[in-house]
Design a protein around this motif. Structure first.
Motif, short mmCIF file in Angstrom:
data_model
loop_
_atom_site.label_atom_id
_atom_site.label_comp_id
_atom_site.label_asym_id
_atom_site.label_seq_id
_atom_site.Cartn_x
_atom_site.Cartn_y
_atom_site.Cartn_z
N LEU A 127 89.62 -36.99 -1.47
CA LEU A 127 89.96 -38.23 -0.78
C LEU A 127 91.15 -38.05 0.16
CD1 LEU A 127 89.59 -40.75 -3.73
CD2 LEU A 127 88.41 -40.95 -1.52
N ASN A 128 91.12 -38.77 1.26
CA ASN A 128 92.28 -38.87 2.12
C ASN A 128 93.38 -39.63 1.38
OD1 ASN A 128 91.08 -37.64 4.41
ND2 ASN A 128 90.00 -39.55 4.88
N PRO A 129 94.64 -39.47 1.78
CA PRO A 129 95.70 -40.28 1.18
C PRO A 129 95.38 -41.77 1.29
CG PRO A 129 96.65 -38.51 2.50
CD PRO A 129 95.17 -38.49 2.75
N GLY A 130 95.52 -42.47 0.19
CA GLY A 130 95.18 -43.88 0.17
C GLY A 130 93.70 -44.16 0.01
N GLY A 131 92.90 -43.09 -0.17
CA GLY A 131 91.46 -43.25 -0.28
C GLY A 131 91.05 -44.03 -1.52
N LEU A 132 89.89 -44.66 -1.43
CA LEU A 132 89.39 -45.58 -2.45
C LEU A 132 88.46 -44.86 -3.41
CD1 LEU A 132 89.47 -48.69 -3.04
CD2 LEU A 132 87.34 -48.84 -1.73
N PHE A 133 88.63 -45.15 -4.71
CA PHE A 133 87.81 -44.53 -5.74
C PHE A 133 87.25 -45.60 -6.67
CE2 PHE A 133 88.00 -42.23 -10.05
CZ PHE A 133 86.71 -41.75 -9.94
N HIS A 134 85.93 -45.58 -6.81
CA HIS A 134 85.22 -46.47 -7.74
C HIS A 134 84.62 -45.61 -8.83
CE1 HIS A 134 81.90 -49.48 -8.77
NE2 HIS A 134 81.38 -48.35 -9.20
N GLY A 168 96.26 -39.13 -10.27
CA GLY A 168 96.94 -39.47 -9.02
C GLY A 168 96.42 -40.73 -8.35
N PHE A 169 95.93 -41.67 -9.15
CA PHE A 169 95.40 -42.92 -8.61
C PHE A 169 96.21 -44.11 -9.09
CE2 PHE A 169 91.67 -40.14 -8.56
CZ PHE A 169 91.18 -40.35 -7.28
N ASP A 170 96.25 -45.12 -8.26
CA ASP A 170 96.84 -46.42 -8.60
C ASP A 170 95.69 -47.41 -8.77
OD1 ASP A 170 98.58 -48.51 -9.00
OD2 ASP A 170 98.98 -48.82 -6.87
N ILE A 171 95.53 -47.97 -9.95
CA ILE A 171 94.41 -48.87 -10.23
C ILE A 171 94.67 -50.25 -9.63
CG2 ILE A 171 93.14 -50.04 -12.07
CD1 ILE A 171 93.61 -47.51 -13.77
N HIS A 172 93.68 -50.75 -8.89
CA HIS A 172 93.81 -52.03 -8.21
C HIS A 172 92.96 -53.12 -8.85
CE1 HIS A 172 95.99 -51.04 -4.34
NE2 HIS A 172 95.89 -49.88 -4.95
N GLN A 173 91.87 -52.74 -9.50
CA GLN A 173 90.95 -53.76 -10.01
C GLN A 173 90.12 -53.19 -11.15
OE1 GLN A 173 88.77 -55.64 -6.84
NE2 GLN A 173 87.16 -56.35 -8.20
N GLU A 174 89.76 -54.07 -12.07
CA GLU A 174 88.88 -53.69 -13.18
C GLU A 174 87.81 -54.76 -13.34
OE1 GLU A 174 91.07 -52.94 -16.81
OE2 GLU A 174 92.83 -52.37 -15.63
N ARG A 175 86.63 -54.32 -13.73
CA ARG A 175 85.53 -55.22 -14.09
C ARG A 175 84.92 -54.73 -15.39
NH1 ARG A 175 83.23 -58.92 -10.76
NH2 ARG A 175 83.88 -58.92 -8.57
N THR A 176 84.49 -55.65 -16.22
CA THR A 176 83.75 -55.29 -17.42
C THR A 176 82.49 -56.15 -17.51
OG1 THR A 176 85.02 -56.87 -18.75
CG2 THR A 176 85.80 -54.58 -18.71
N GLY A 177 81.53 -55.66 -18.26
CA GLY A 177 80.29 -56.40 -18.44
C GLY A 177 79.36 -55.63 -19.35
N GLU A 178 78.11 -56.02 -19.35
CA GLU A 178 77.09 -55.29 -20.09
C GLU A 178 75.76 -55.48 -19.38
OE1 GLU A 178 77.36 -56.94 -24.03
OE2 GLU A 178 75.92 -58.52 -23.56
N VAL A 192 86.38 -49.39 -12.65
CA VAL A 192 87.75 -49.34 -12.16
C VAL A 192 87.74 -49.00 -10.67
CG1 VAL A 192 89.89 -47.98 -12.23
CG2 VAL A 192 88.83 -48.75 -14.36
N LEU A 193 88.48 -49.75 -9.89
CA LEU A 193 88.66 -49.49 -8.47
C LEU A 193 90.12 -49.09 -8.26
CD1 LEU A 193 86.98 -49.67 -5.83
CD2 LEU A 193 87.98 -51.94 -5.47
N ALA A 194 90.31 -47.91 -7.68
CA ALA A 194 91.67 -47.36 -7.57
C ALA A 194 91.86 -46.71 -6.21
CB ALA A 194 91.90 -46.33 -8.68
N ARG A 195 93.12 -46.47 -5.88
CA ARG A 195 93.42 -45.77 -4.63
C ARG A 195 94.25 -44.53 -4.93
NH1 ARG A 195 91.92 -47.90 0.04
NH2 ARG A 195 91.48 -50.14 0.14
N LYS A 196 93.99 -43.49 -4.15
CA LYS A 196 94.76 -42.26 -4.26
C LYS A 196 96.19 -42.54 -3.82
CE LYS A 196 94.91 -37.54 -2.45
NZ LYS A 196 94.20 -36.54 -1.60
N ILE A 197 97.13 -42.17 -4.65
CA ILE A 197 98.54 -42.37 -4.32
C ILE A 197 98.95 -41.43 -3.21
CG2 ILE A 197 100.89 -42.26 -5.22
CD1 ILE A 197 99.67 -42.90 -8.00
#
Length: 198
Positions: A127-134, A168-178, A192-197
């Protein structure tokens, strides 16, 4: 390396798997991922399966590409999305500062838990700096096979968040379900939705 029995299940059931998730609508986790990307982002669908999410990425105007170890999924994903799709495993990912987003939706859970830290490091490197990870995984404990023979590693919420943070990620959002899966079993999950620090 991917579990051979798991790959064989997907090879044999590729069309059934595609049909199982062929609603045509982007689910909430994918919508969150797309909404958080910059315009025209370069994104990787890691373990893209038959390509439904990849097709949504392309329609949203992103430069999307897929990676999957199952040749049948590679063909289906190319057909569904028109995007470039490469056959390969998690170990194939060797990119550095390449992607604005990596989407690993219920794919990393097929690898042994001992391998996840290294896989997360590879994703962070790609990922690029600040890149998004799901990342989407099934919740629970331990490792076991499901009713149709697929290998699964299960994670509790705190365990996953600690691993994502350590990579090396900062978590921005979480979802749960089934949801009901290919094996007919309703299983709980976490996204989990996170961004690369930077």
């Amino acid at each position: 390396m991917p579990d051979r029995e798991t790959l064989n299940v997907y090879r044999e059931k590729a069309d059934a798997y595609r049909n199982c998730f062929a609603s045509g609508e982007a689910d909430a986790g994918l919508r969150d991922f797309l909404a958080a990307l910059p315009d025209g982002a370069r994104v990787l669908d890691l373990g893209c399966g038959p390509g439904q999410a990849l097709a949504h990425m392309v329609r949203a105007g992103h430069r999307a590409e897929g990676l999957d170890p199952v040749l049948e999924f590679v063909a289906l994903a190319k057909e569904a999305s028109g995007a470039p799709v490469m056959q390969g495993t998690f170990e194939t990912l060797r990119s550095v500062d390449t992607y604005d987003g990596v989407f690993a939706n219920f794919s990393l859970l097929h690898a042994p838990k001992a391998q996840l830290p290294q896989q997360l490091e590879r994703i962070a490197q790609a990922l690029n700096p600040g890149g998004l990870f799901h990342v989407g995984l099934k919740t629970g404990t331990g490792e076991r096979r499901d009713k149709i023979g697929r290998f699964y590693a299960y994670y509790e919420r705190d365990e996953l968040c600690d691993l994502v943070g350590a990579a090396g990620f900062d978590i921005h959002q979480e979802r749960t379900g089934e949801d009901d899966g290919l094996d007919g079993t309703i299983a709980p999950w976490i996204i989990v939705l996170a961004r690369k620090i930077t």
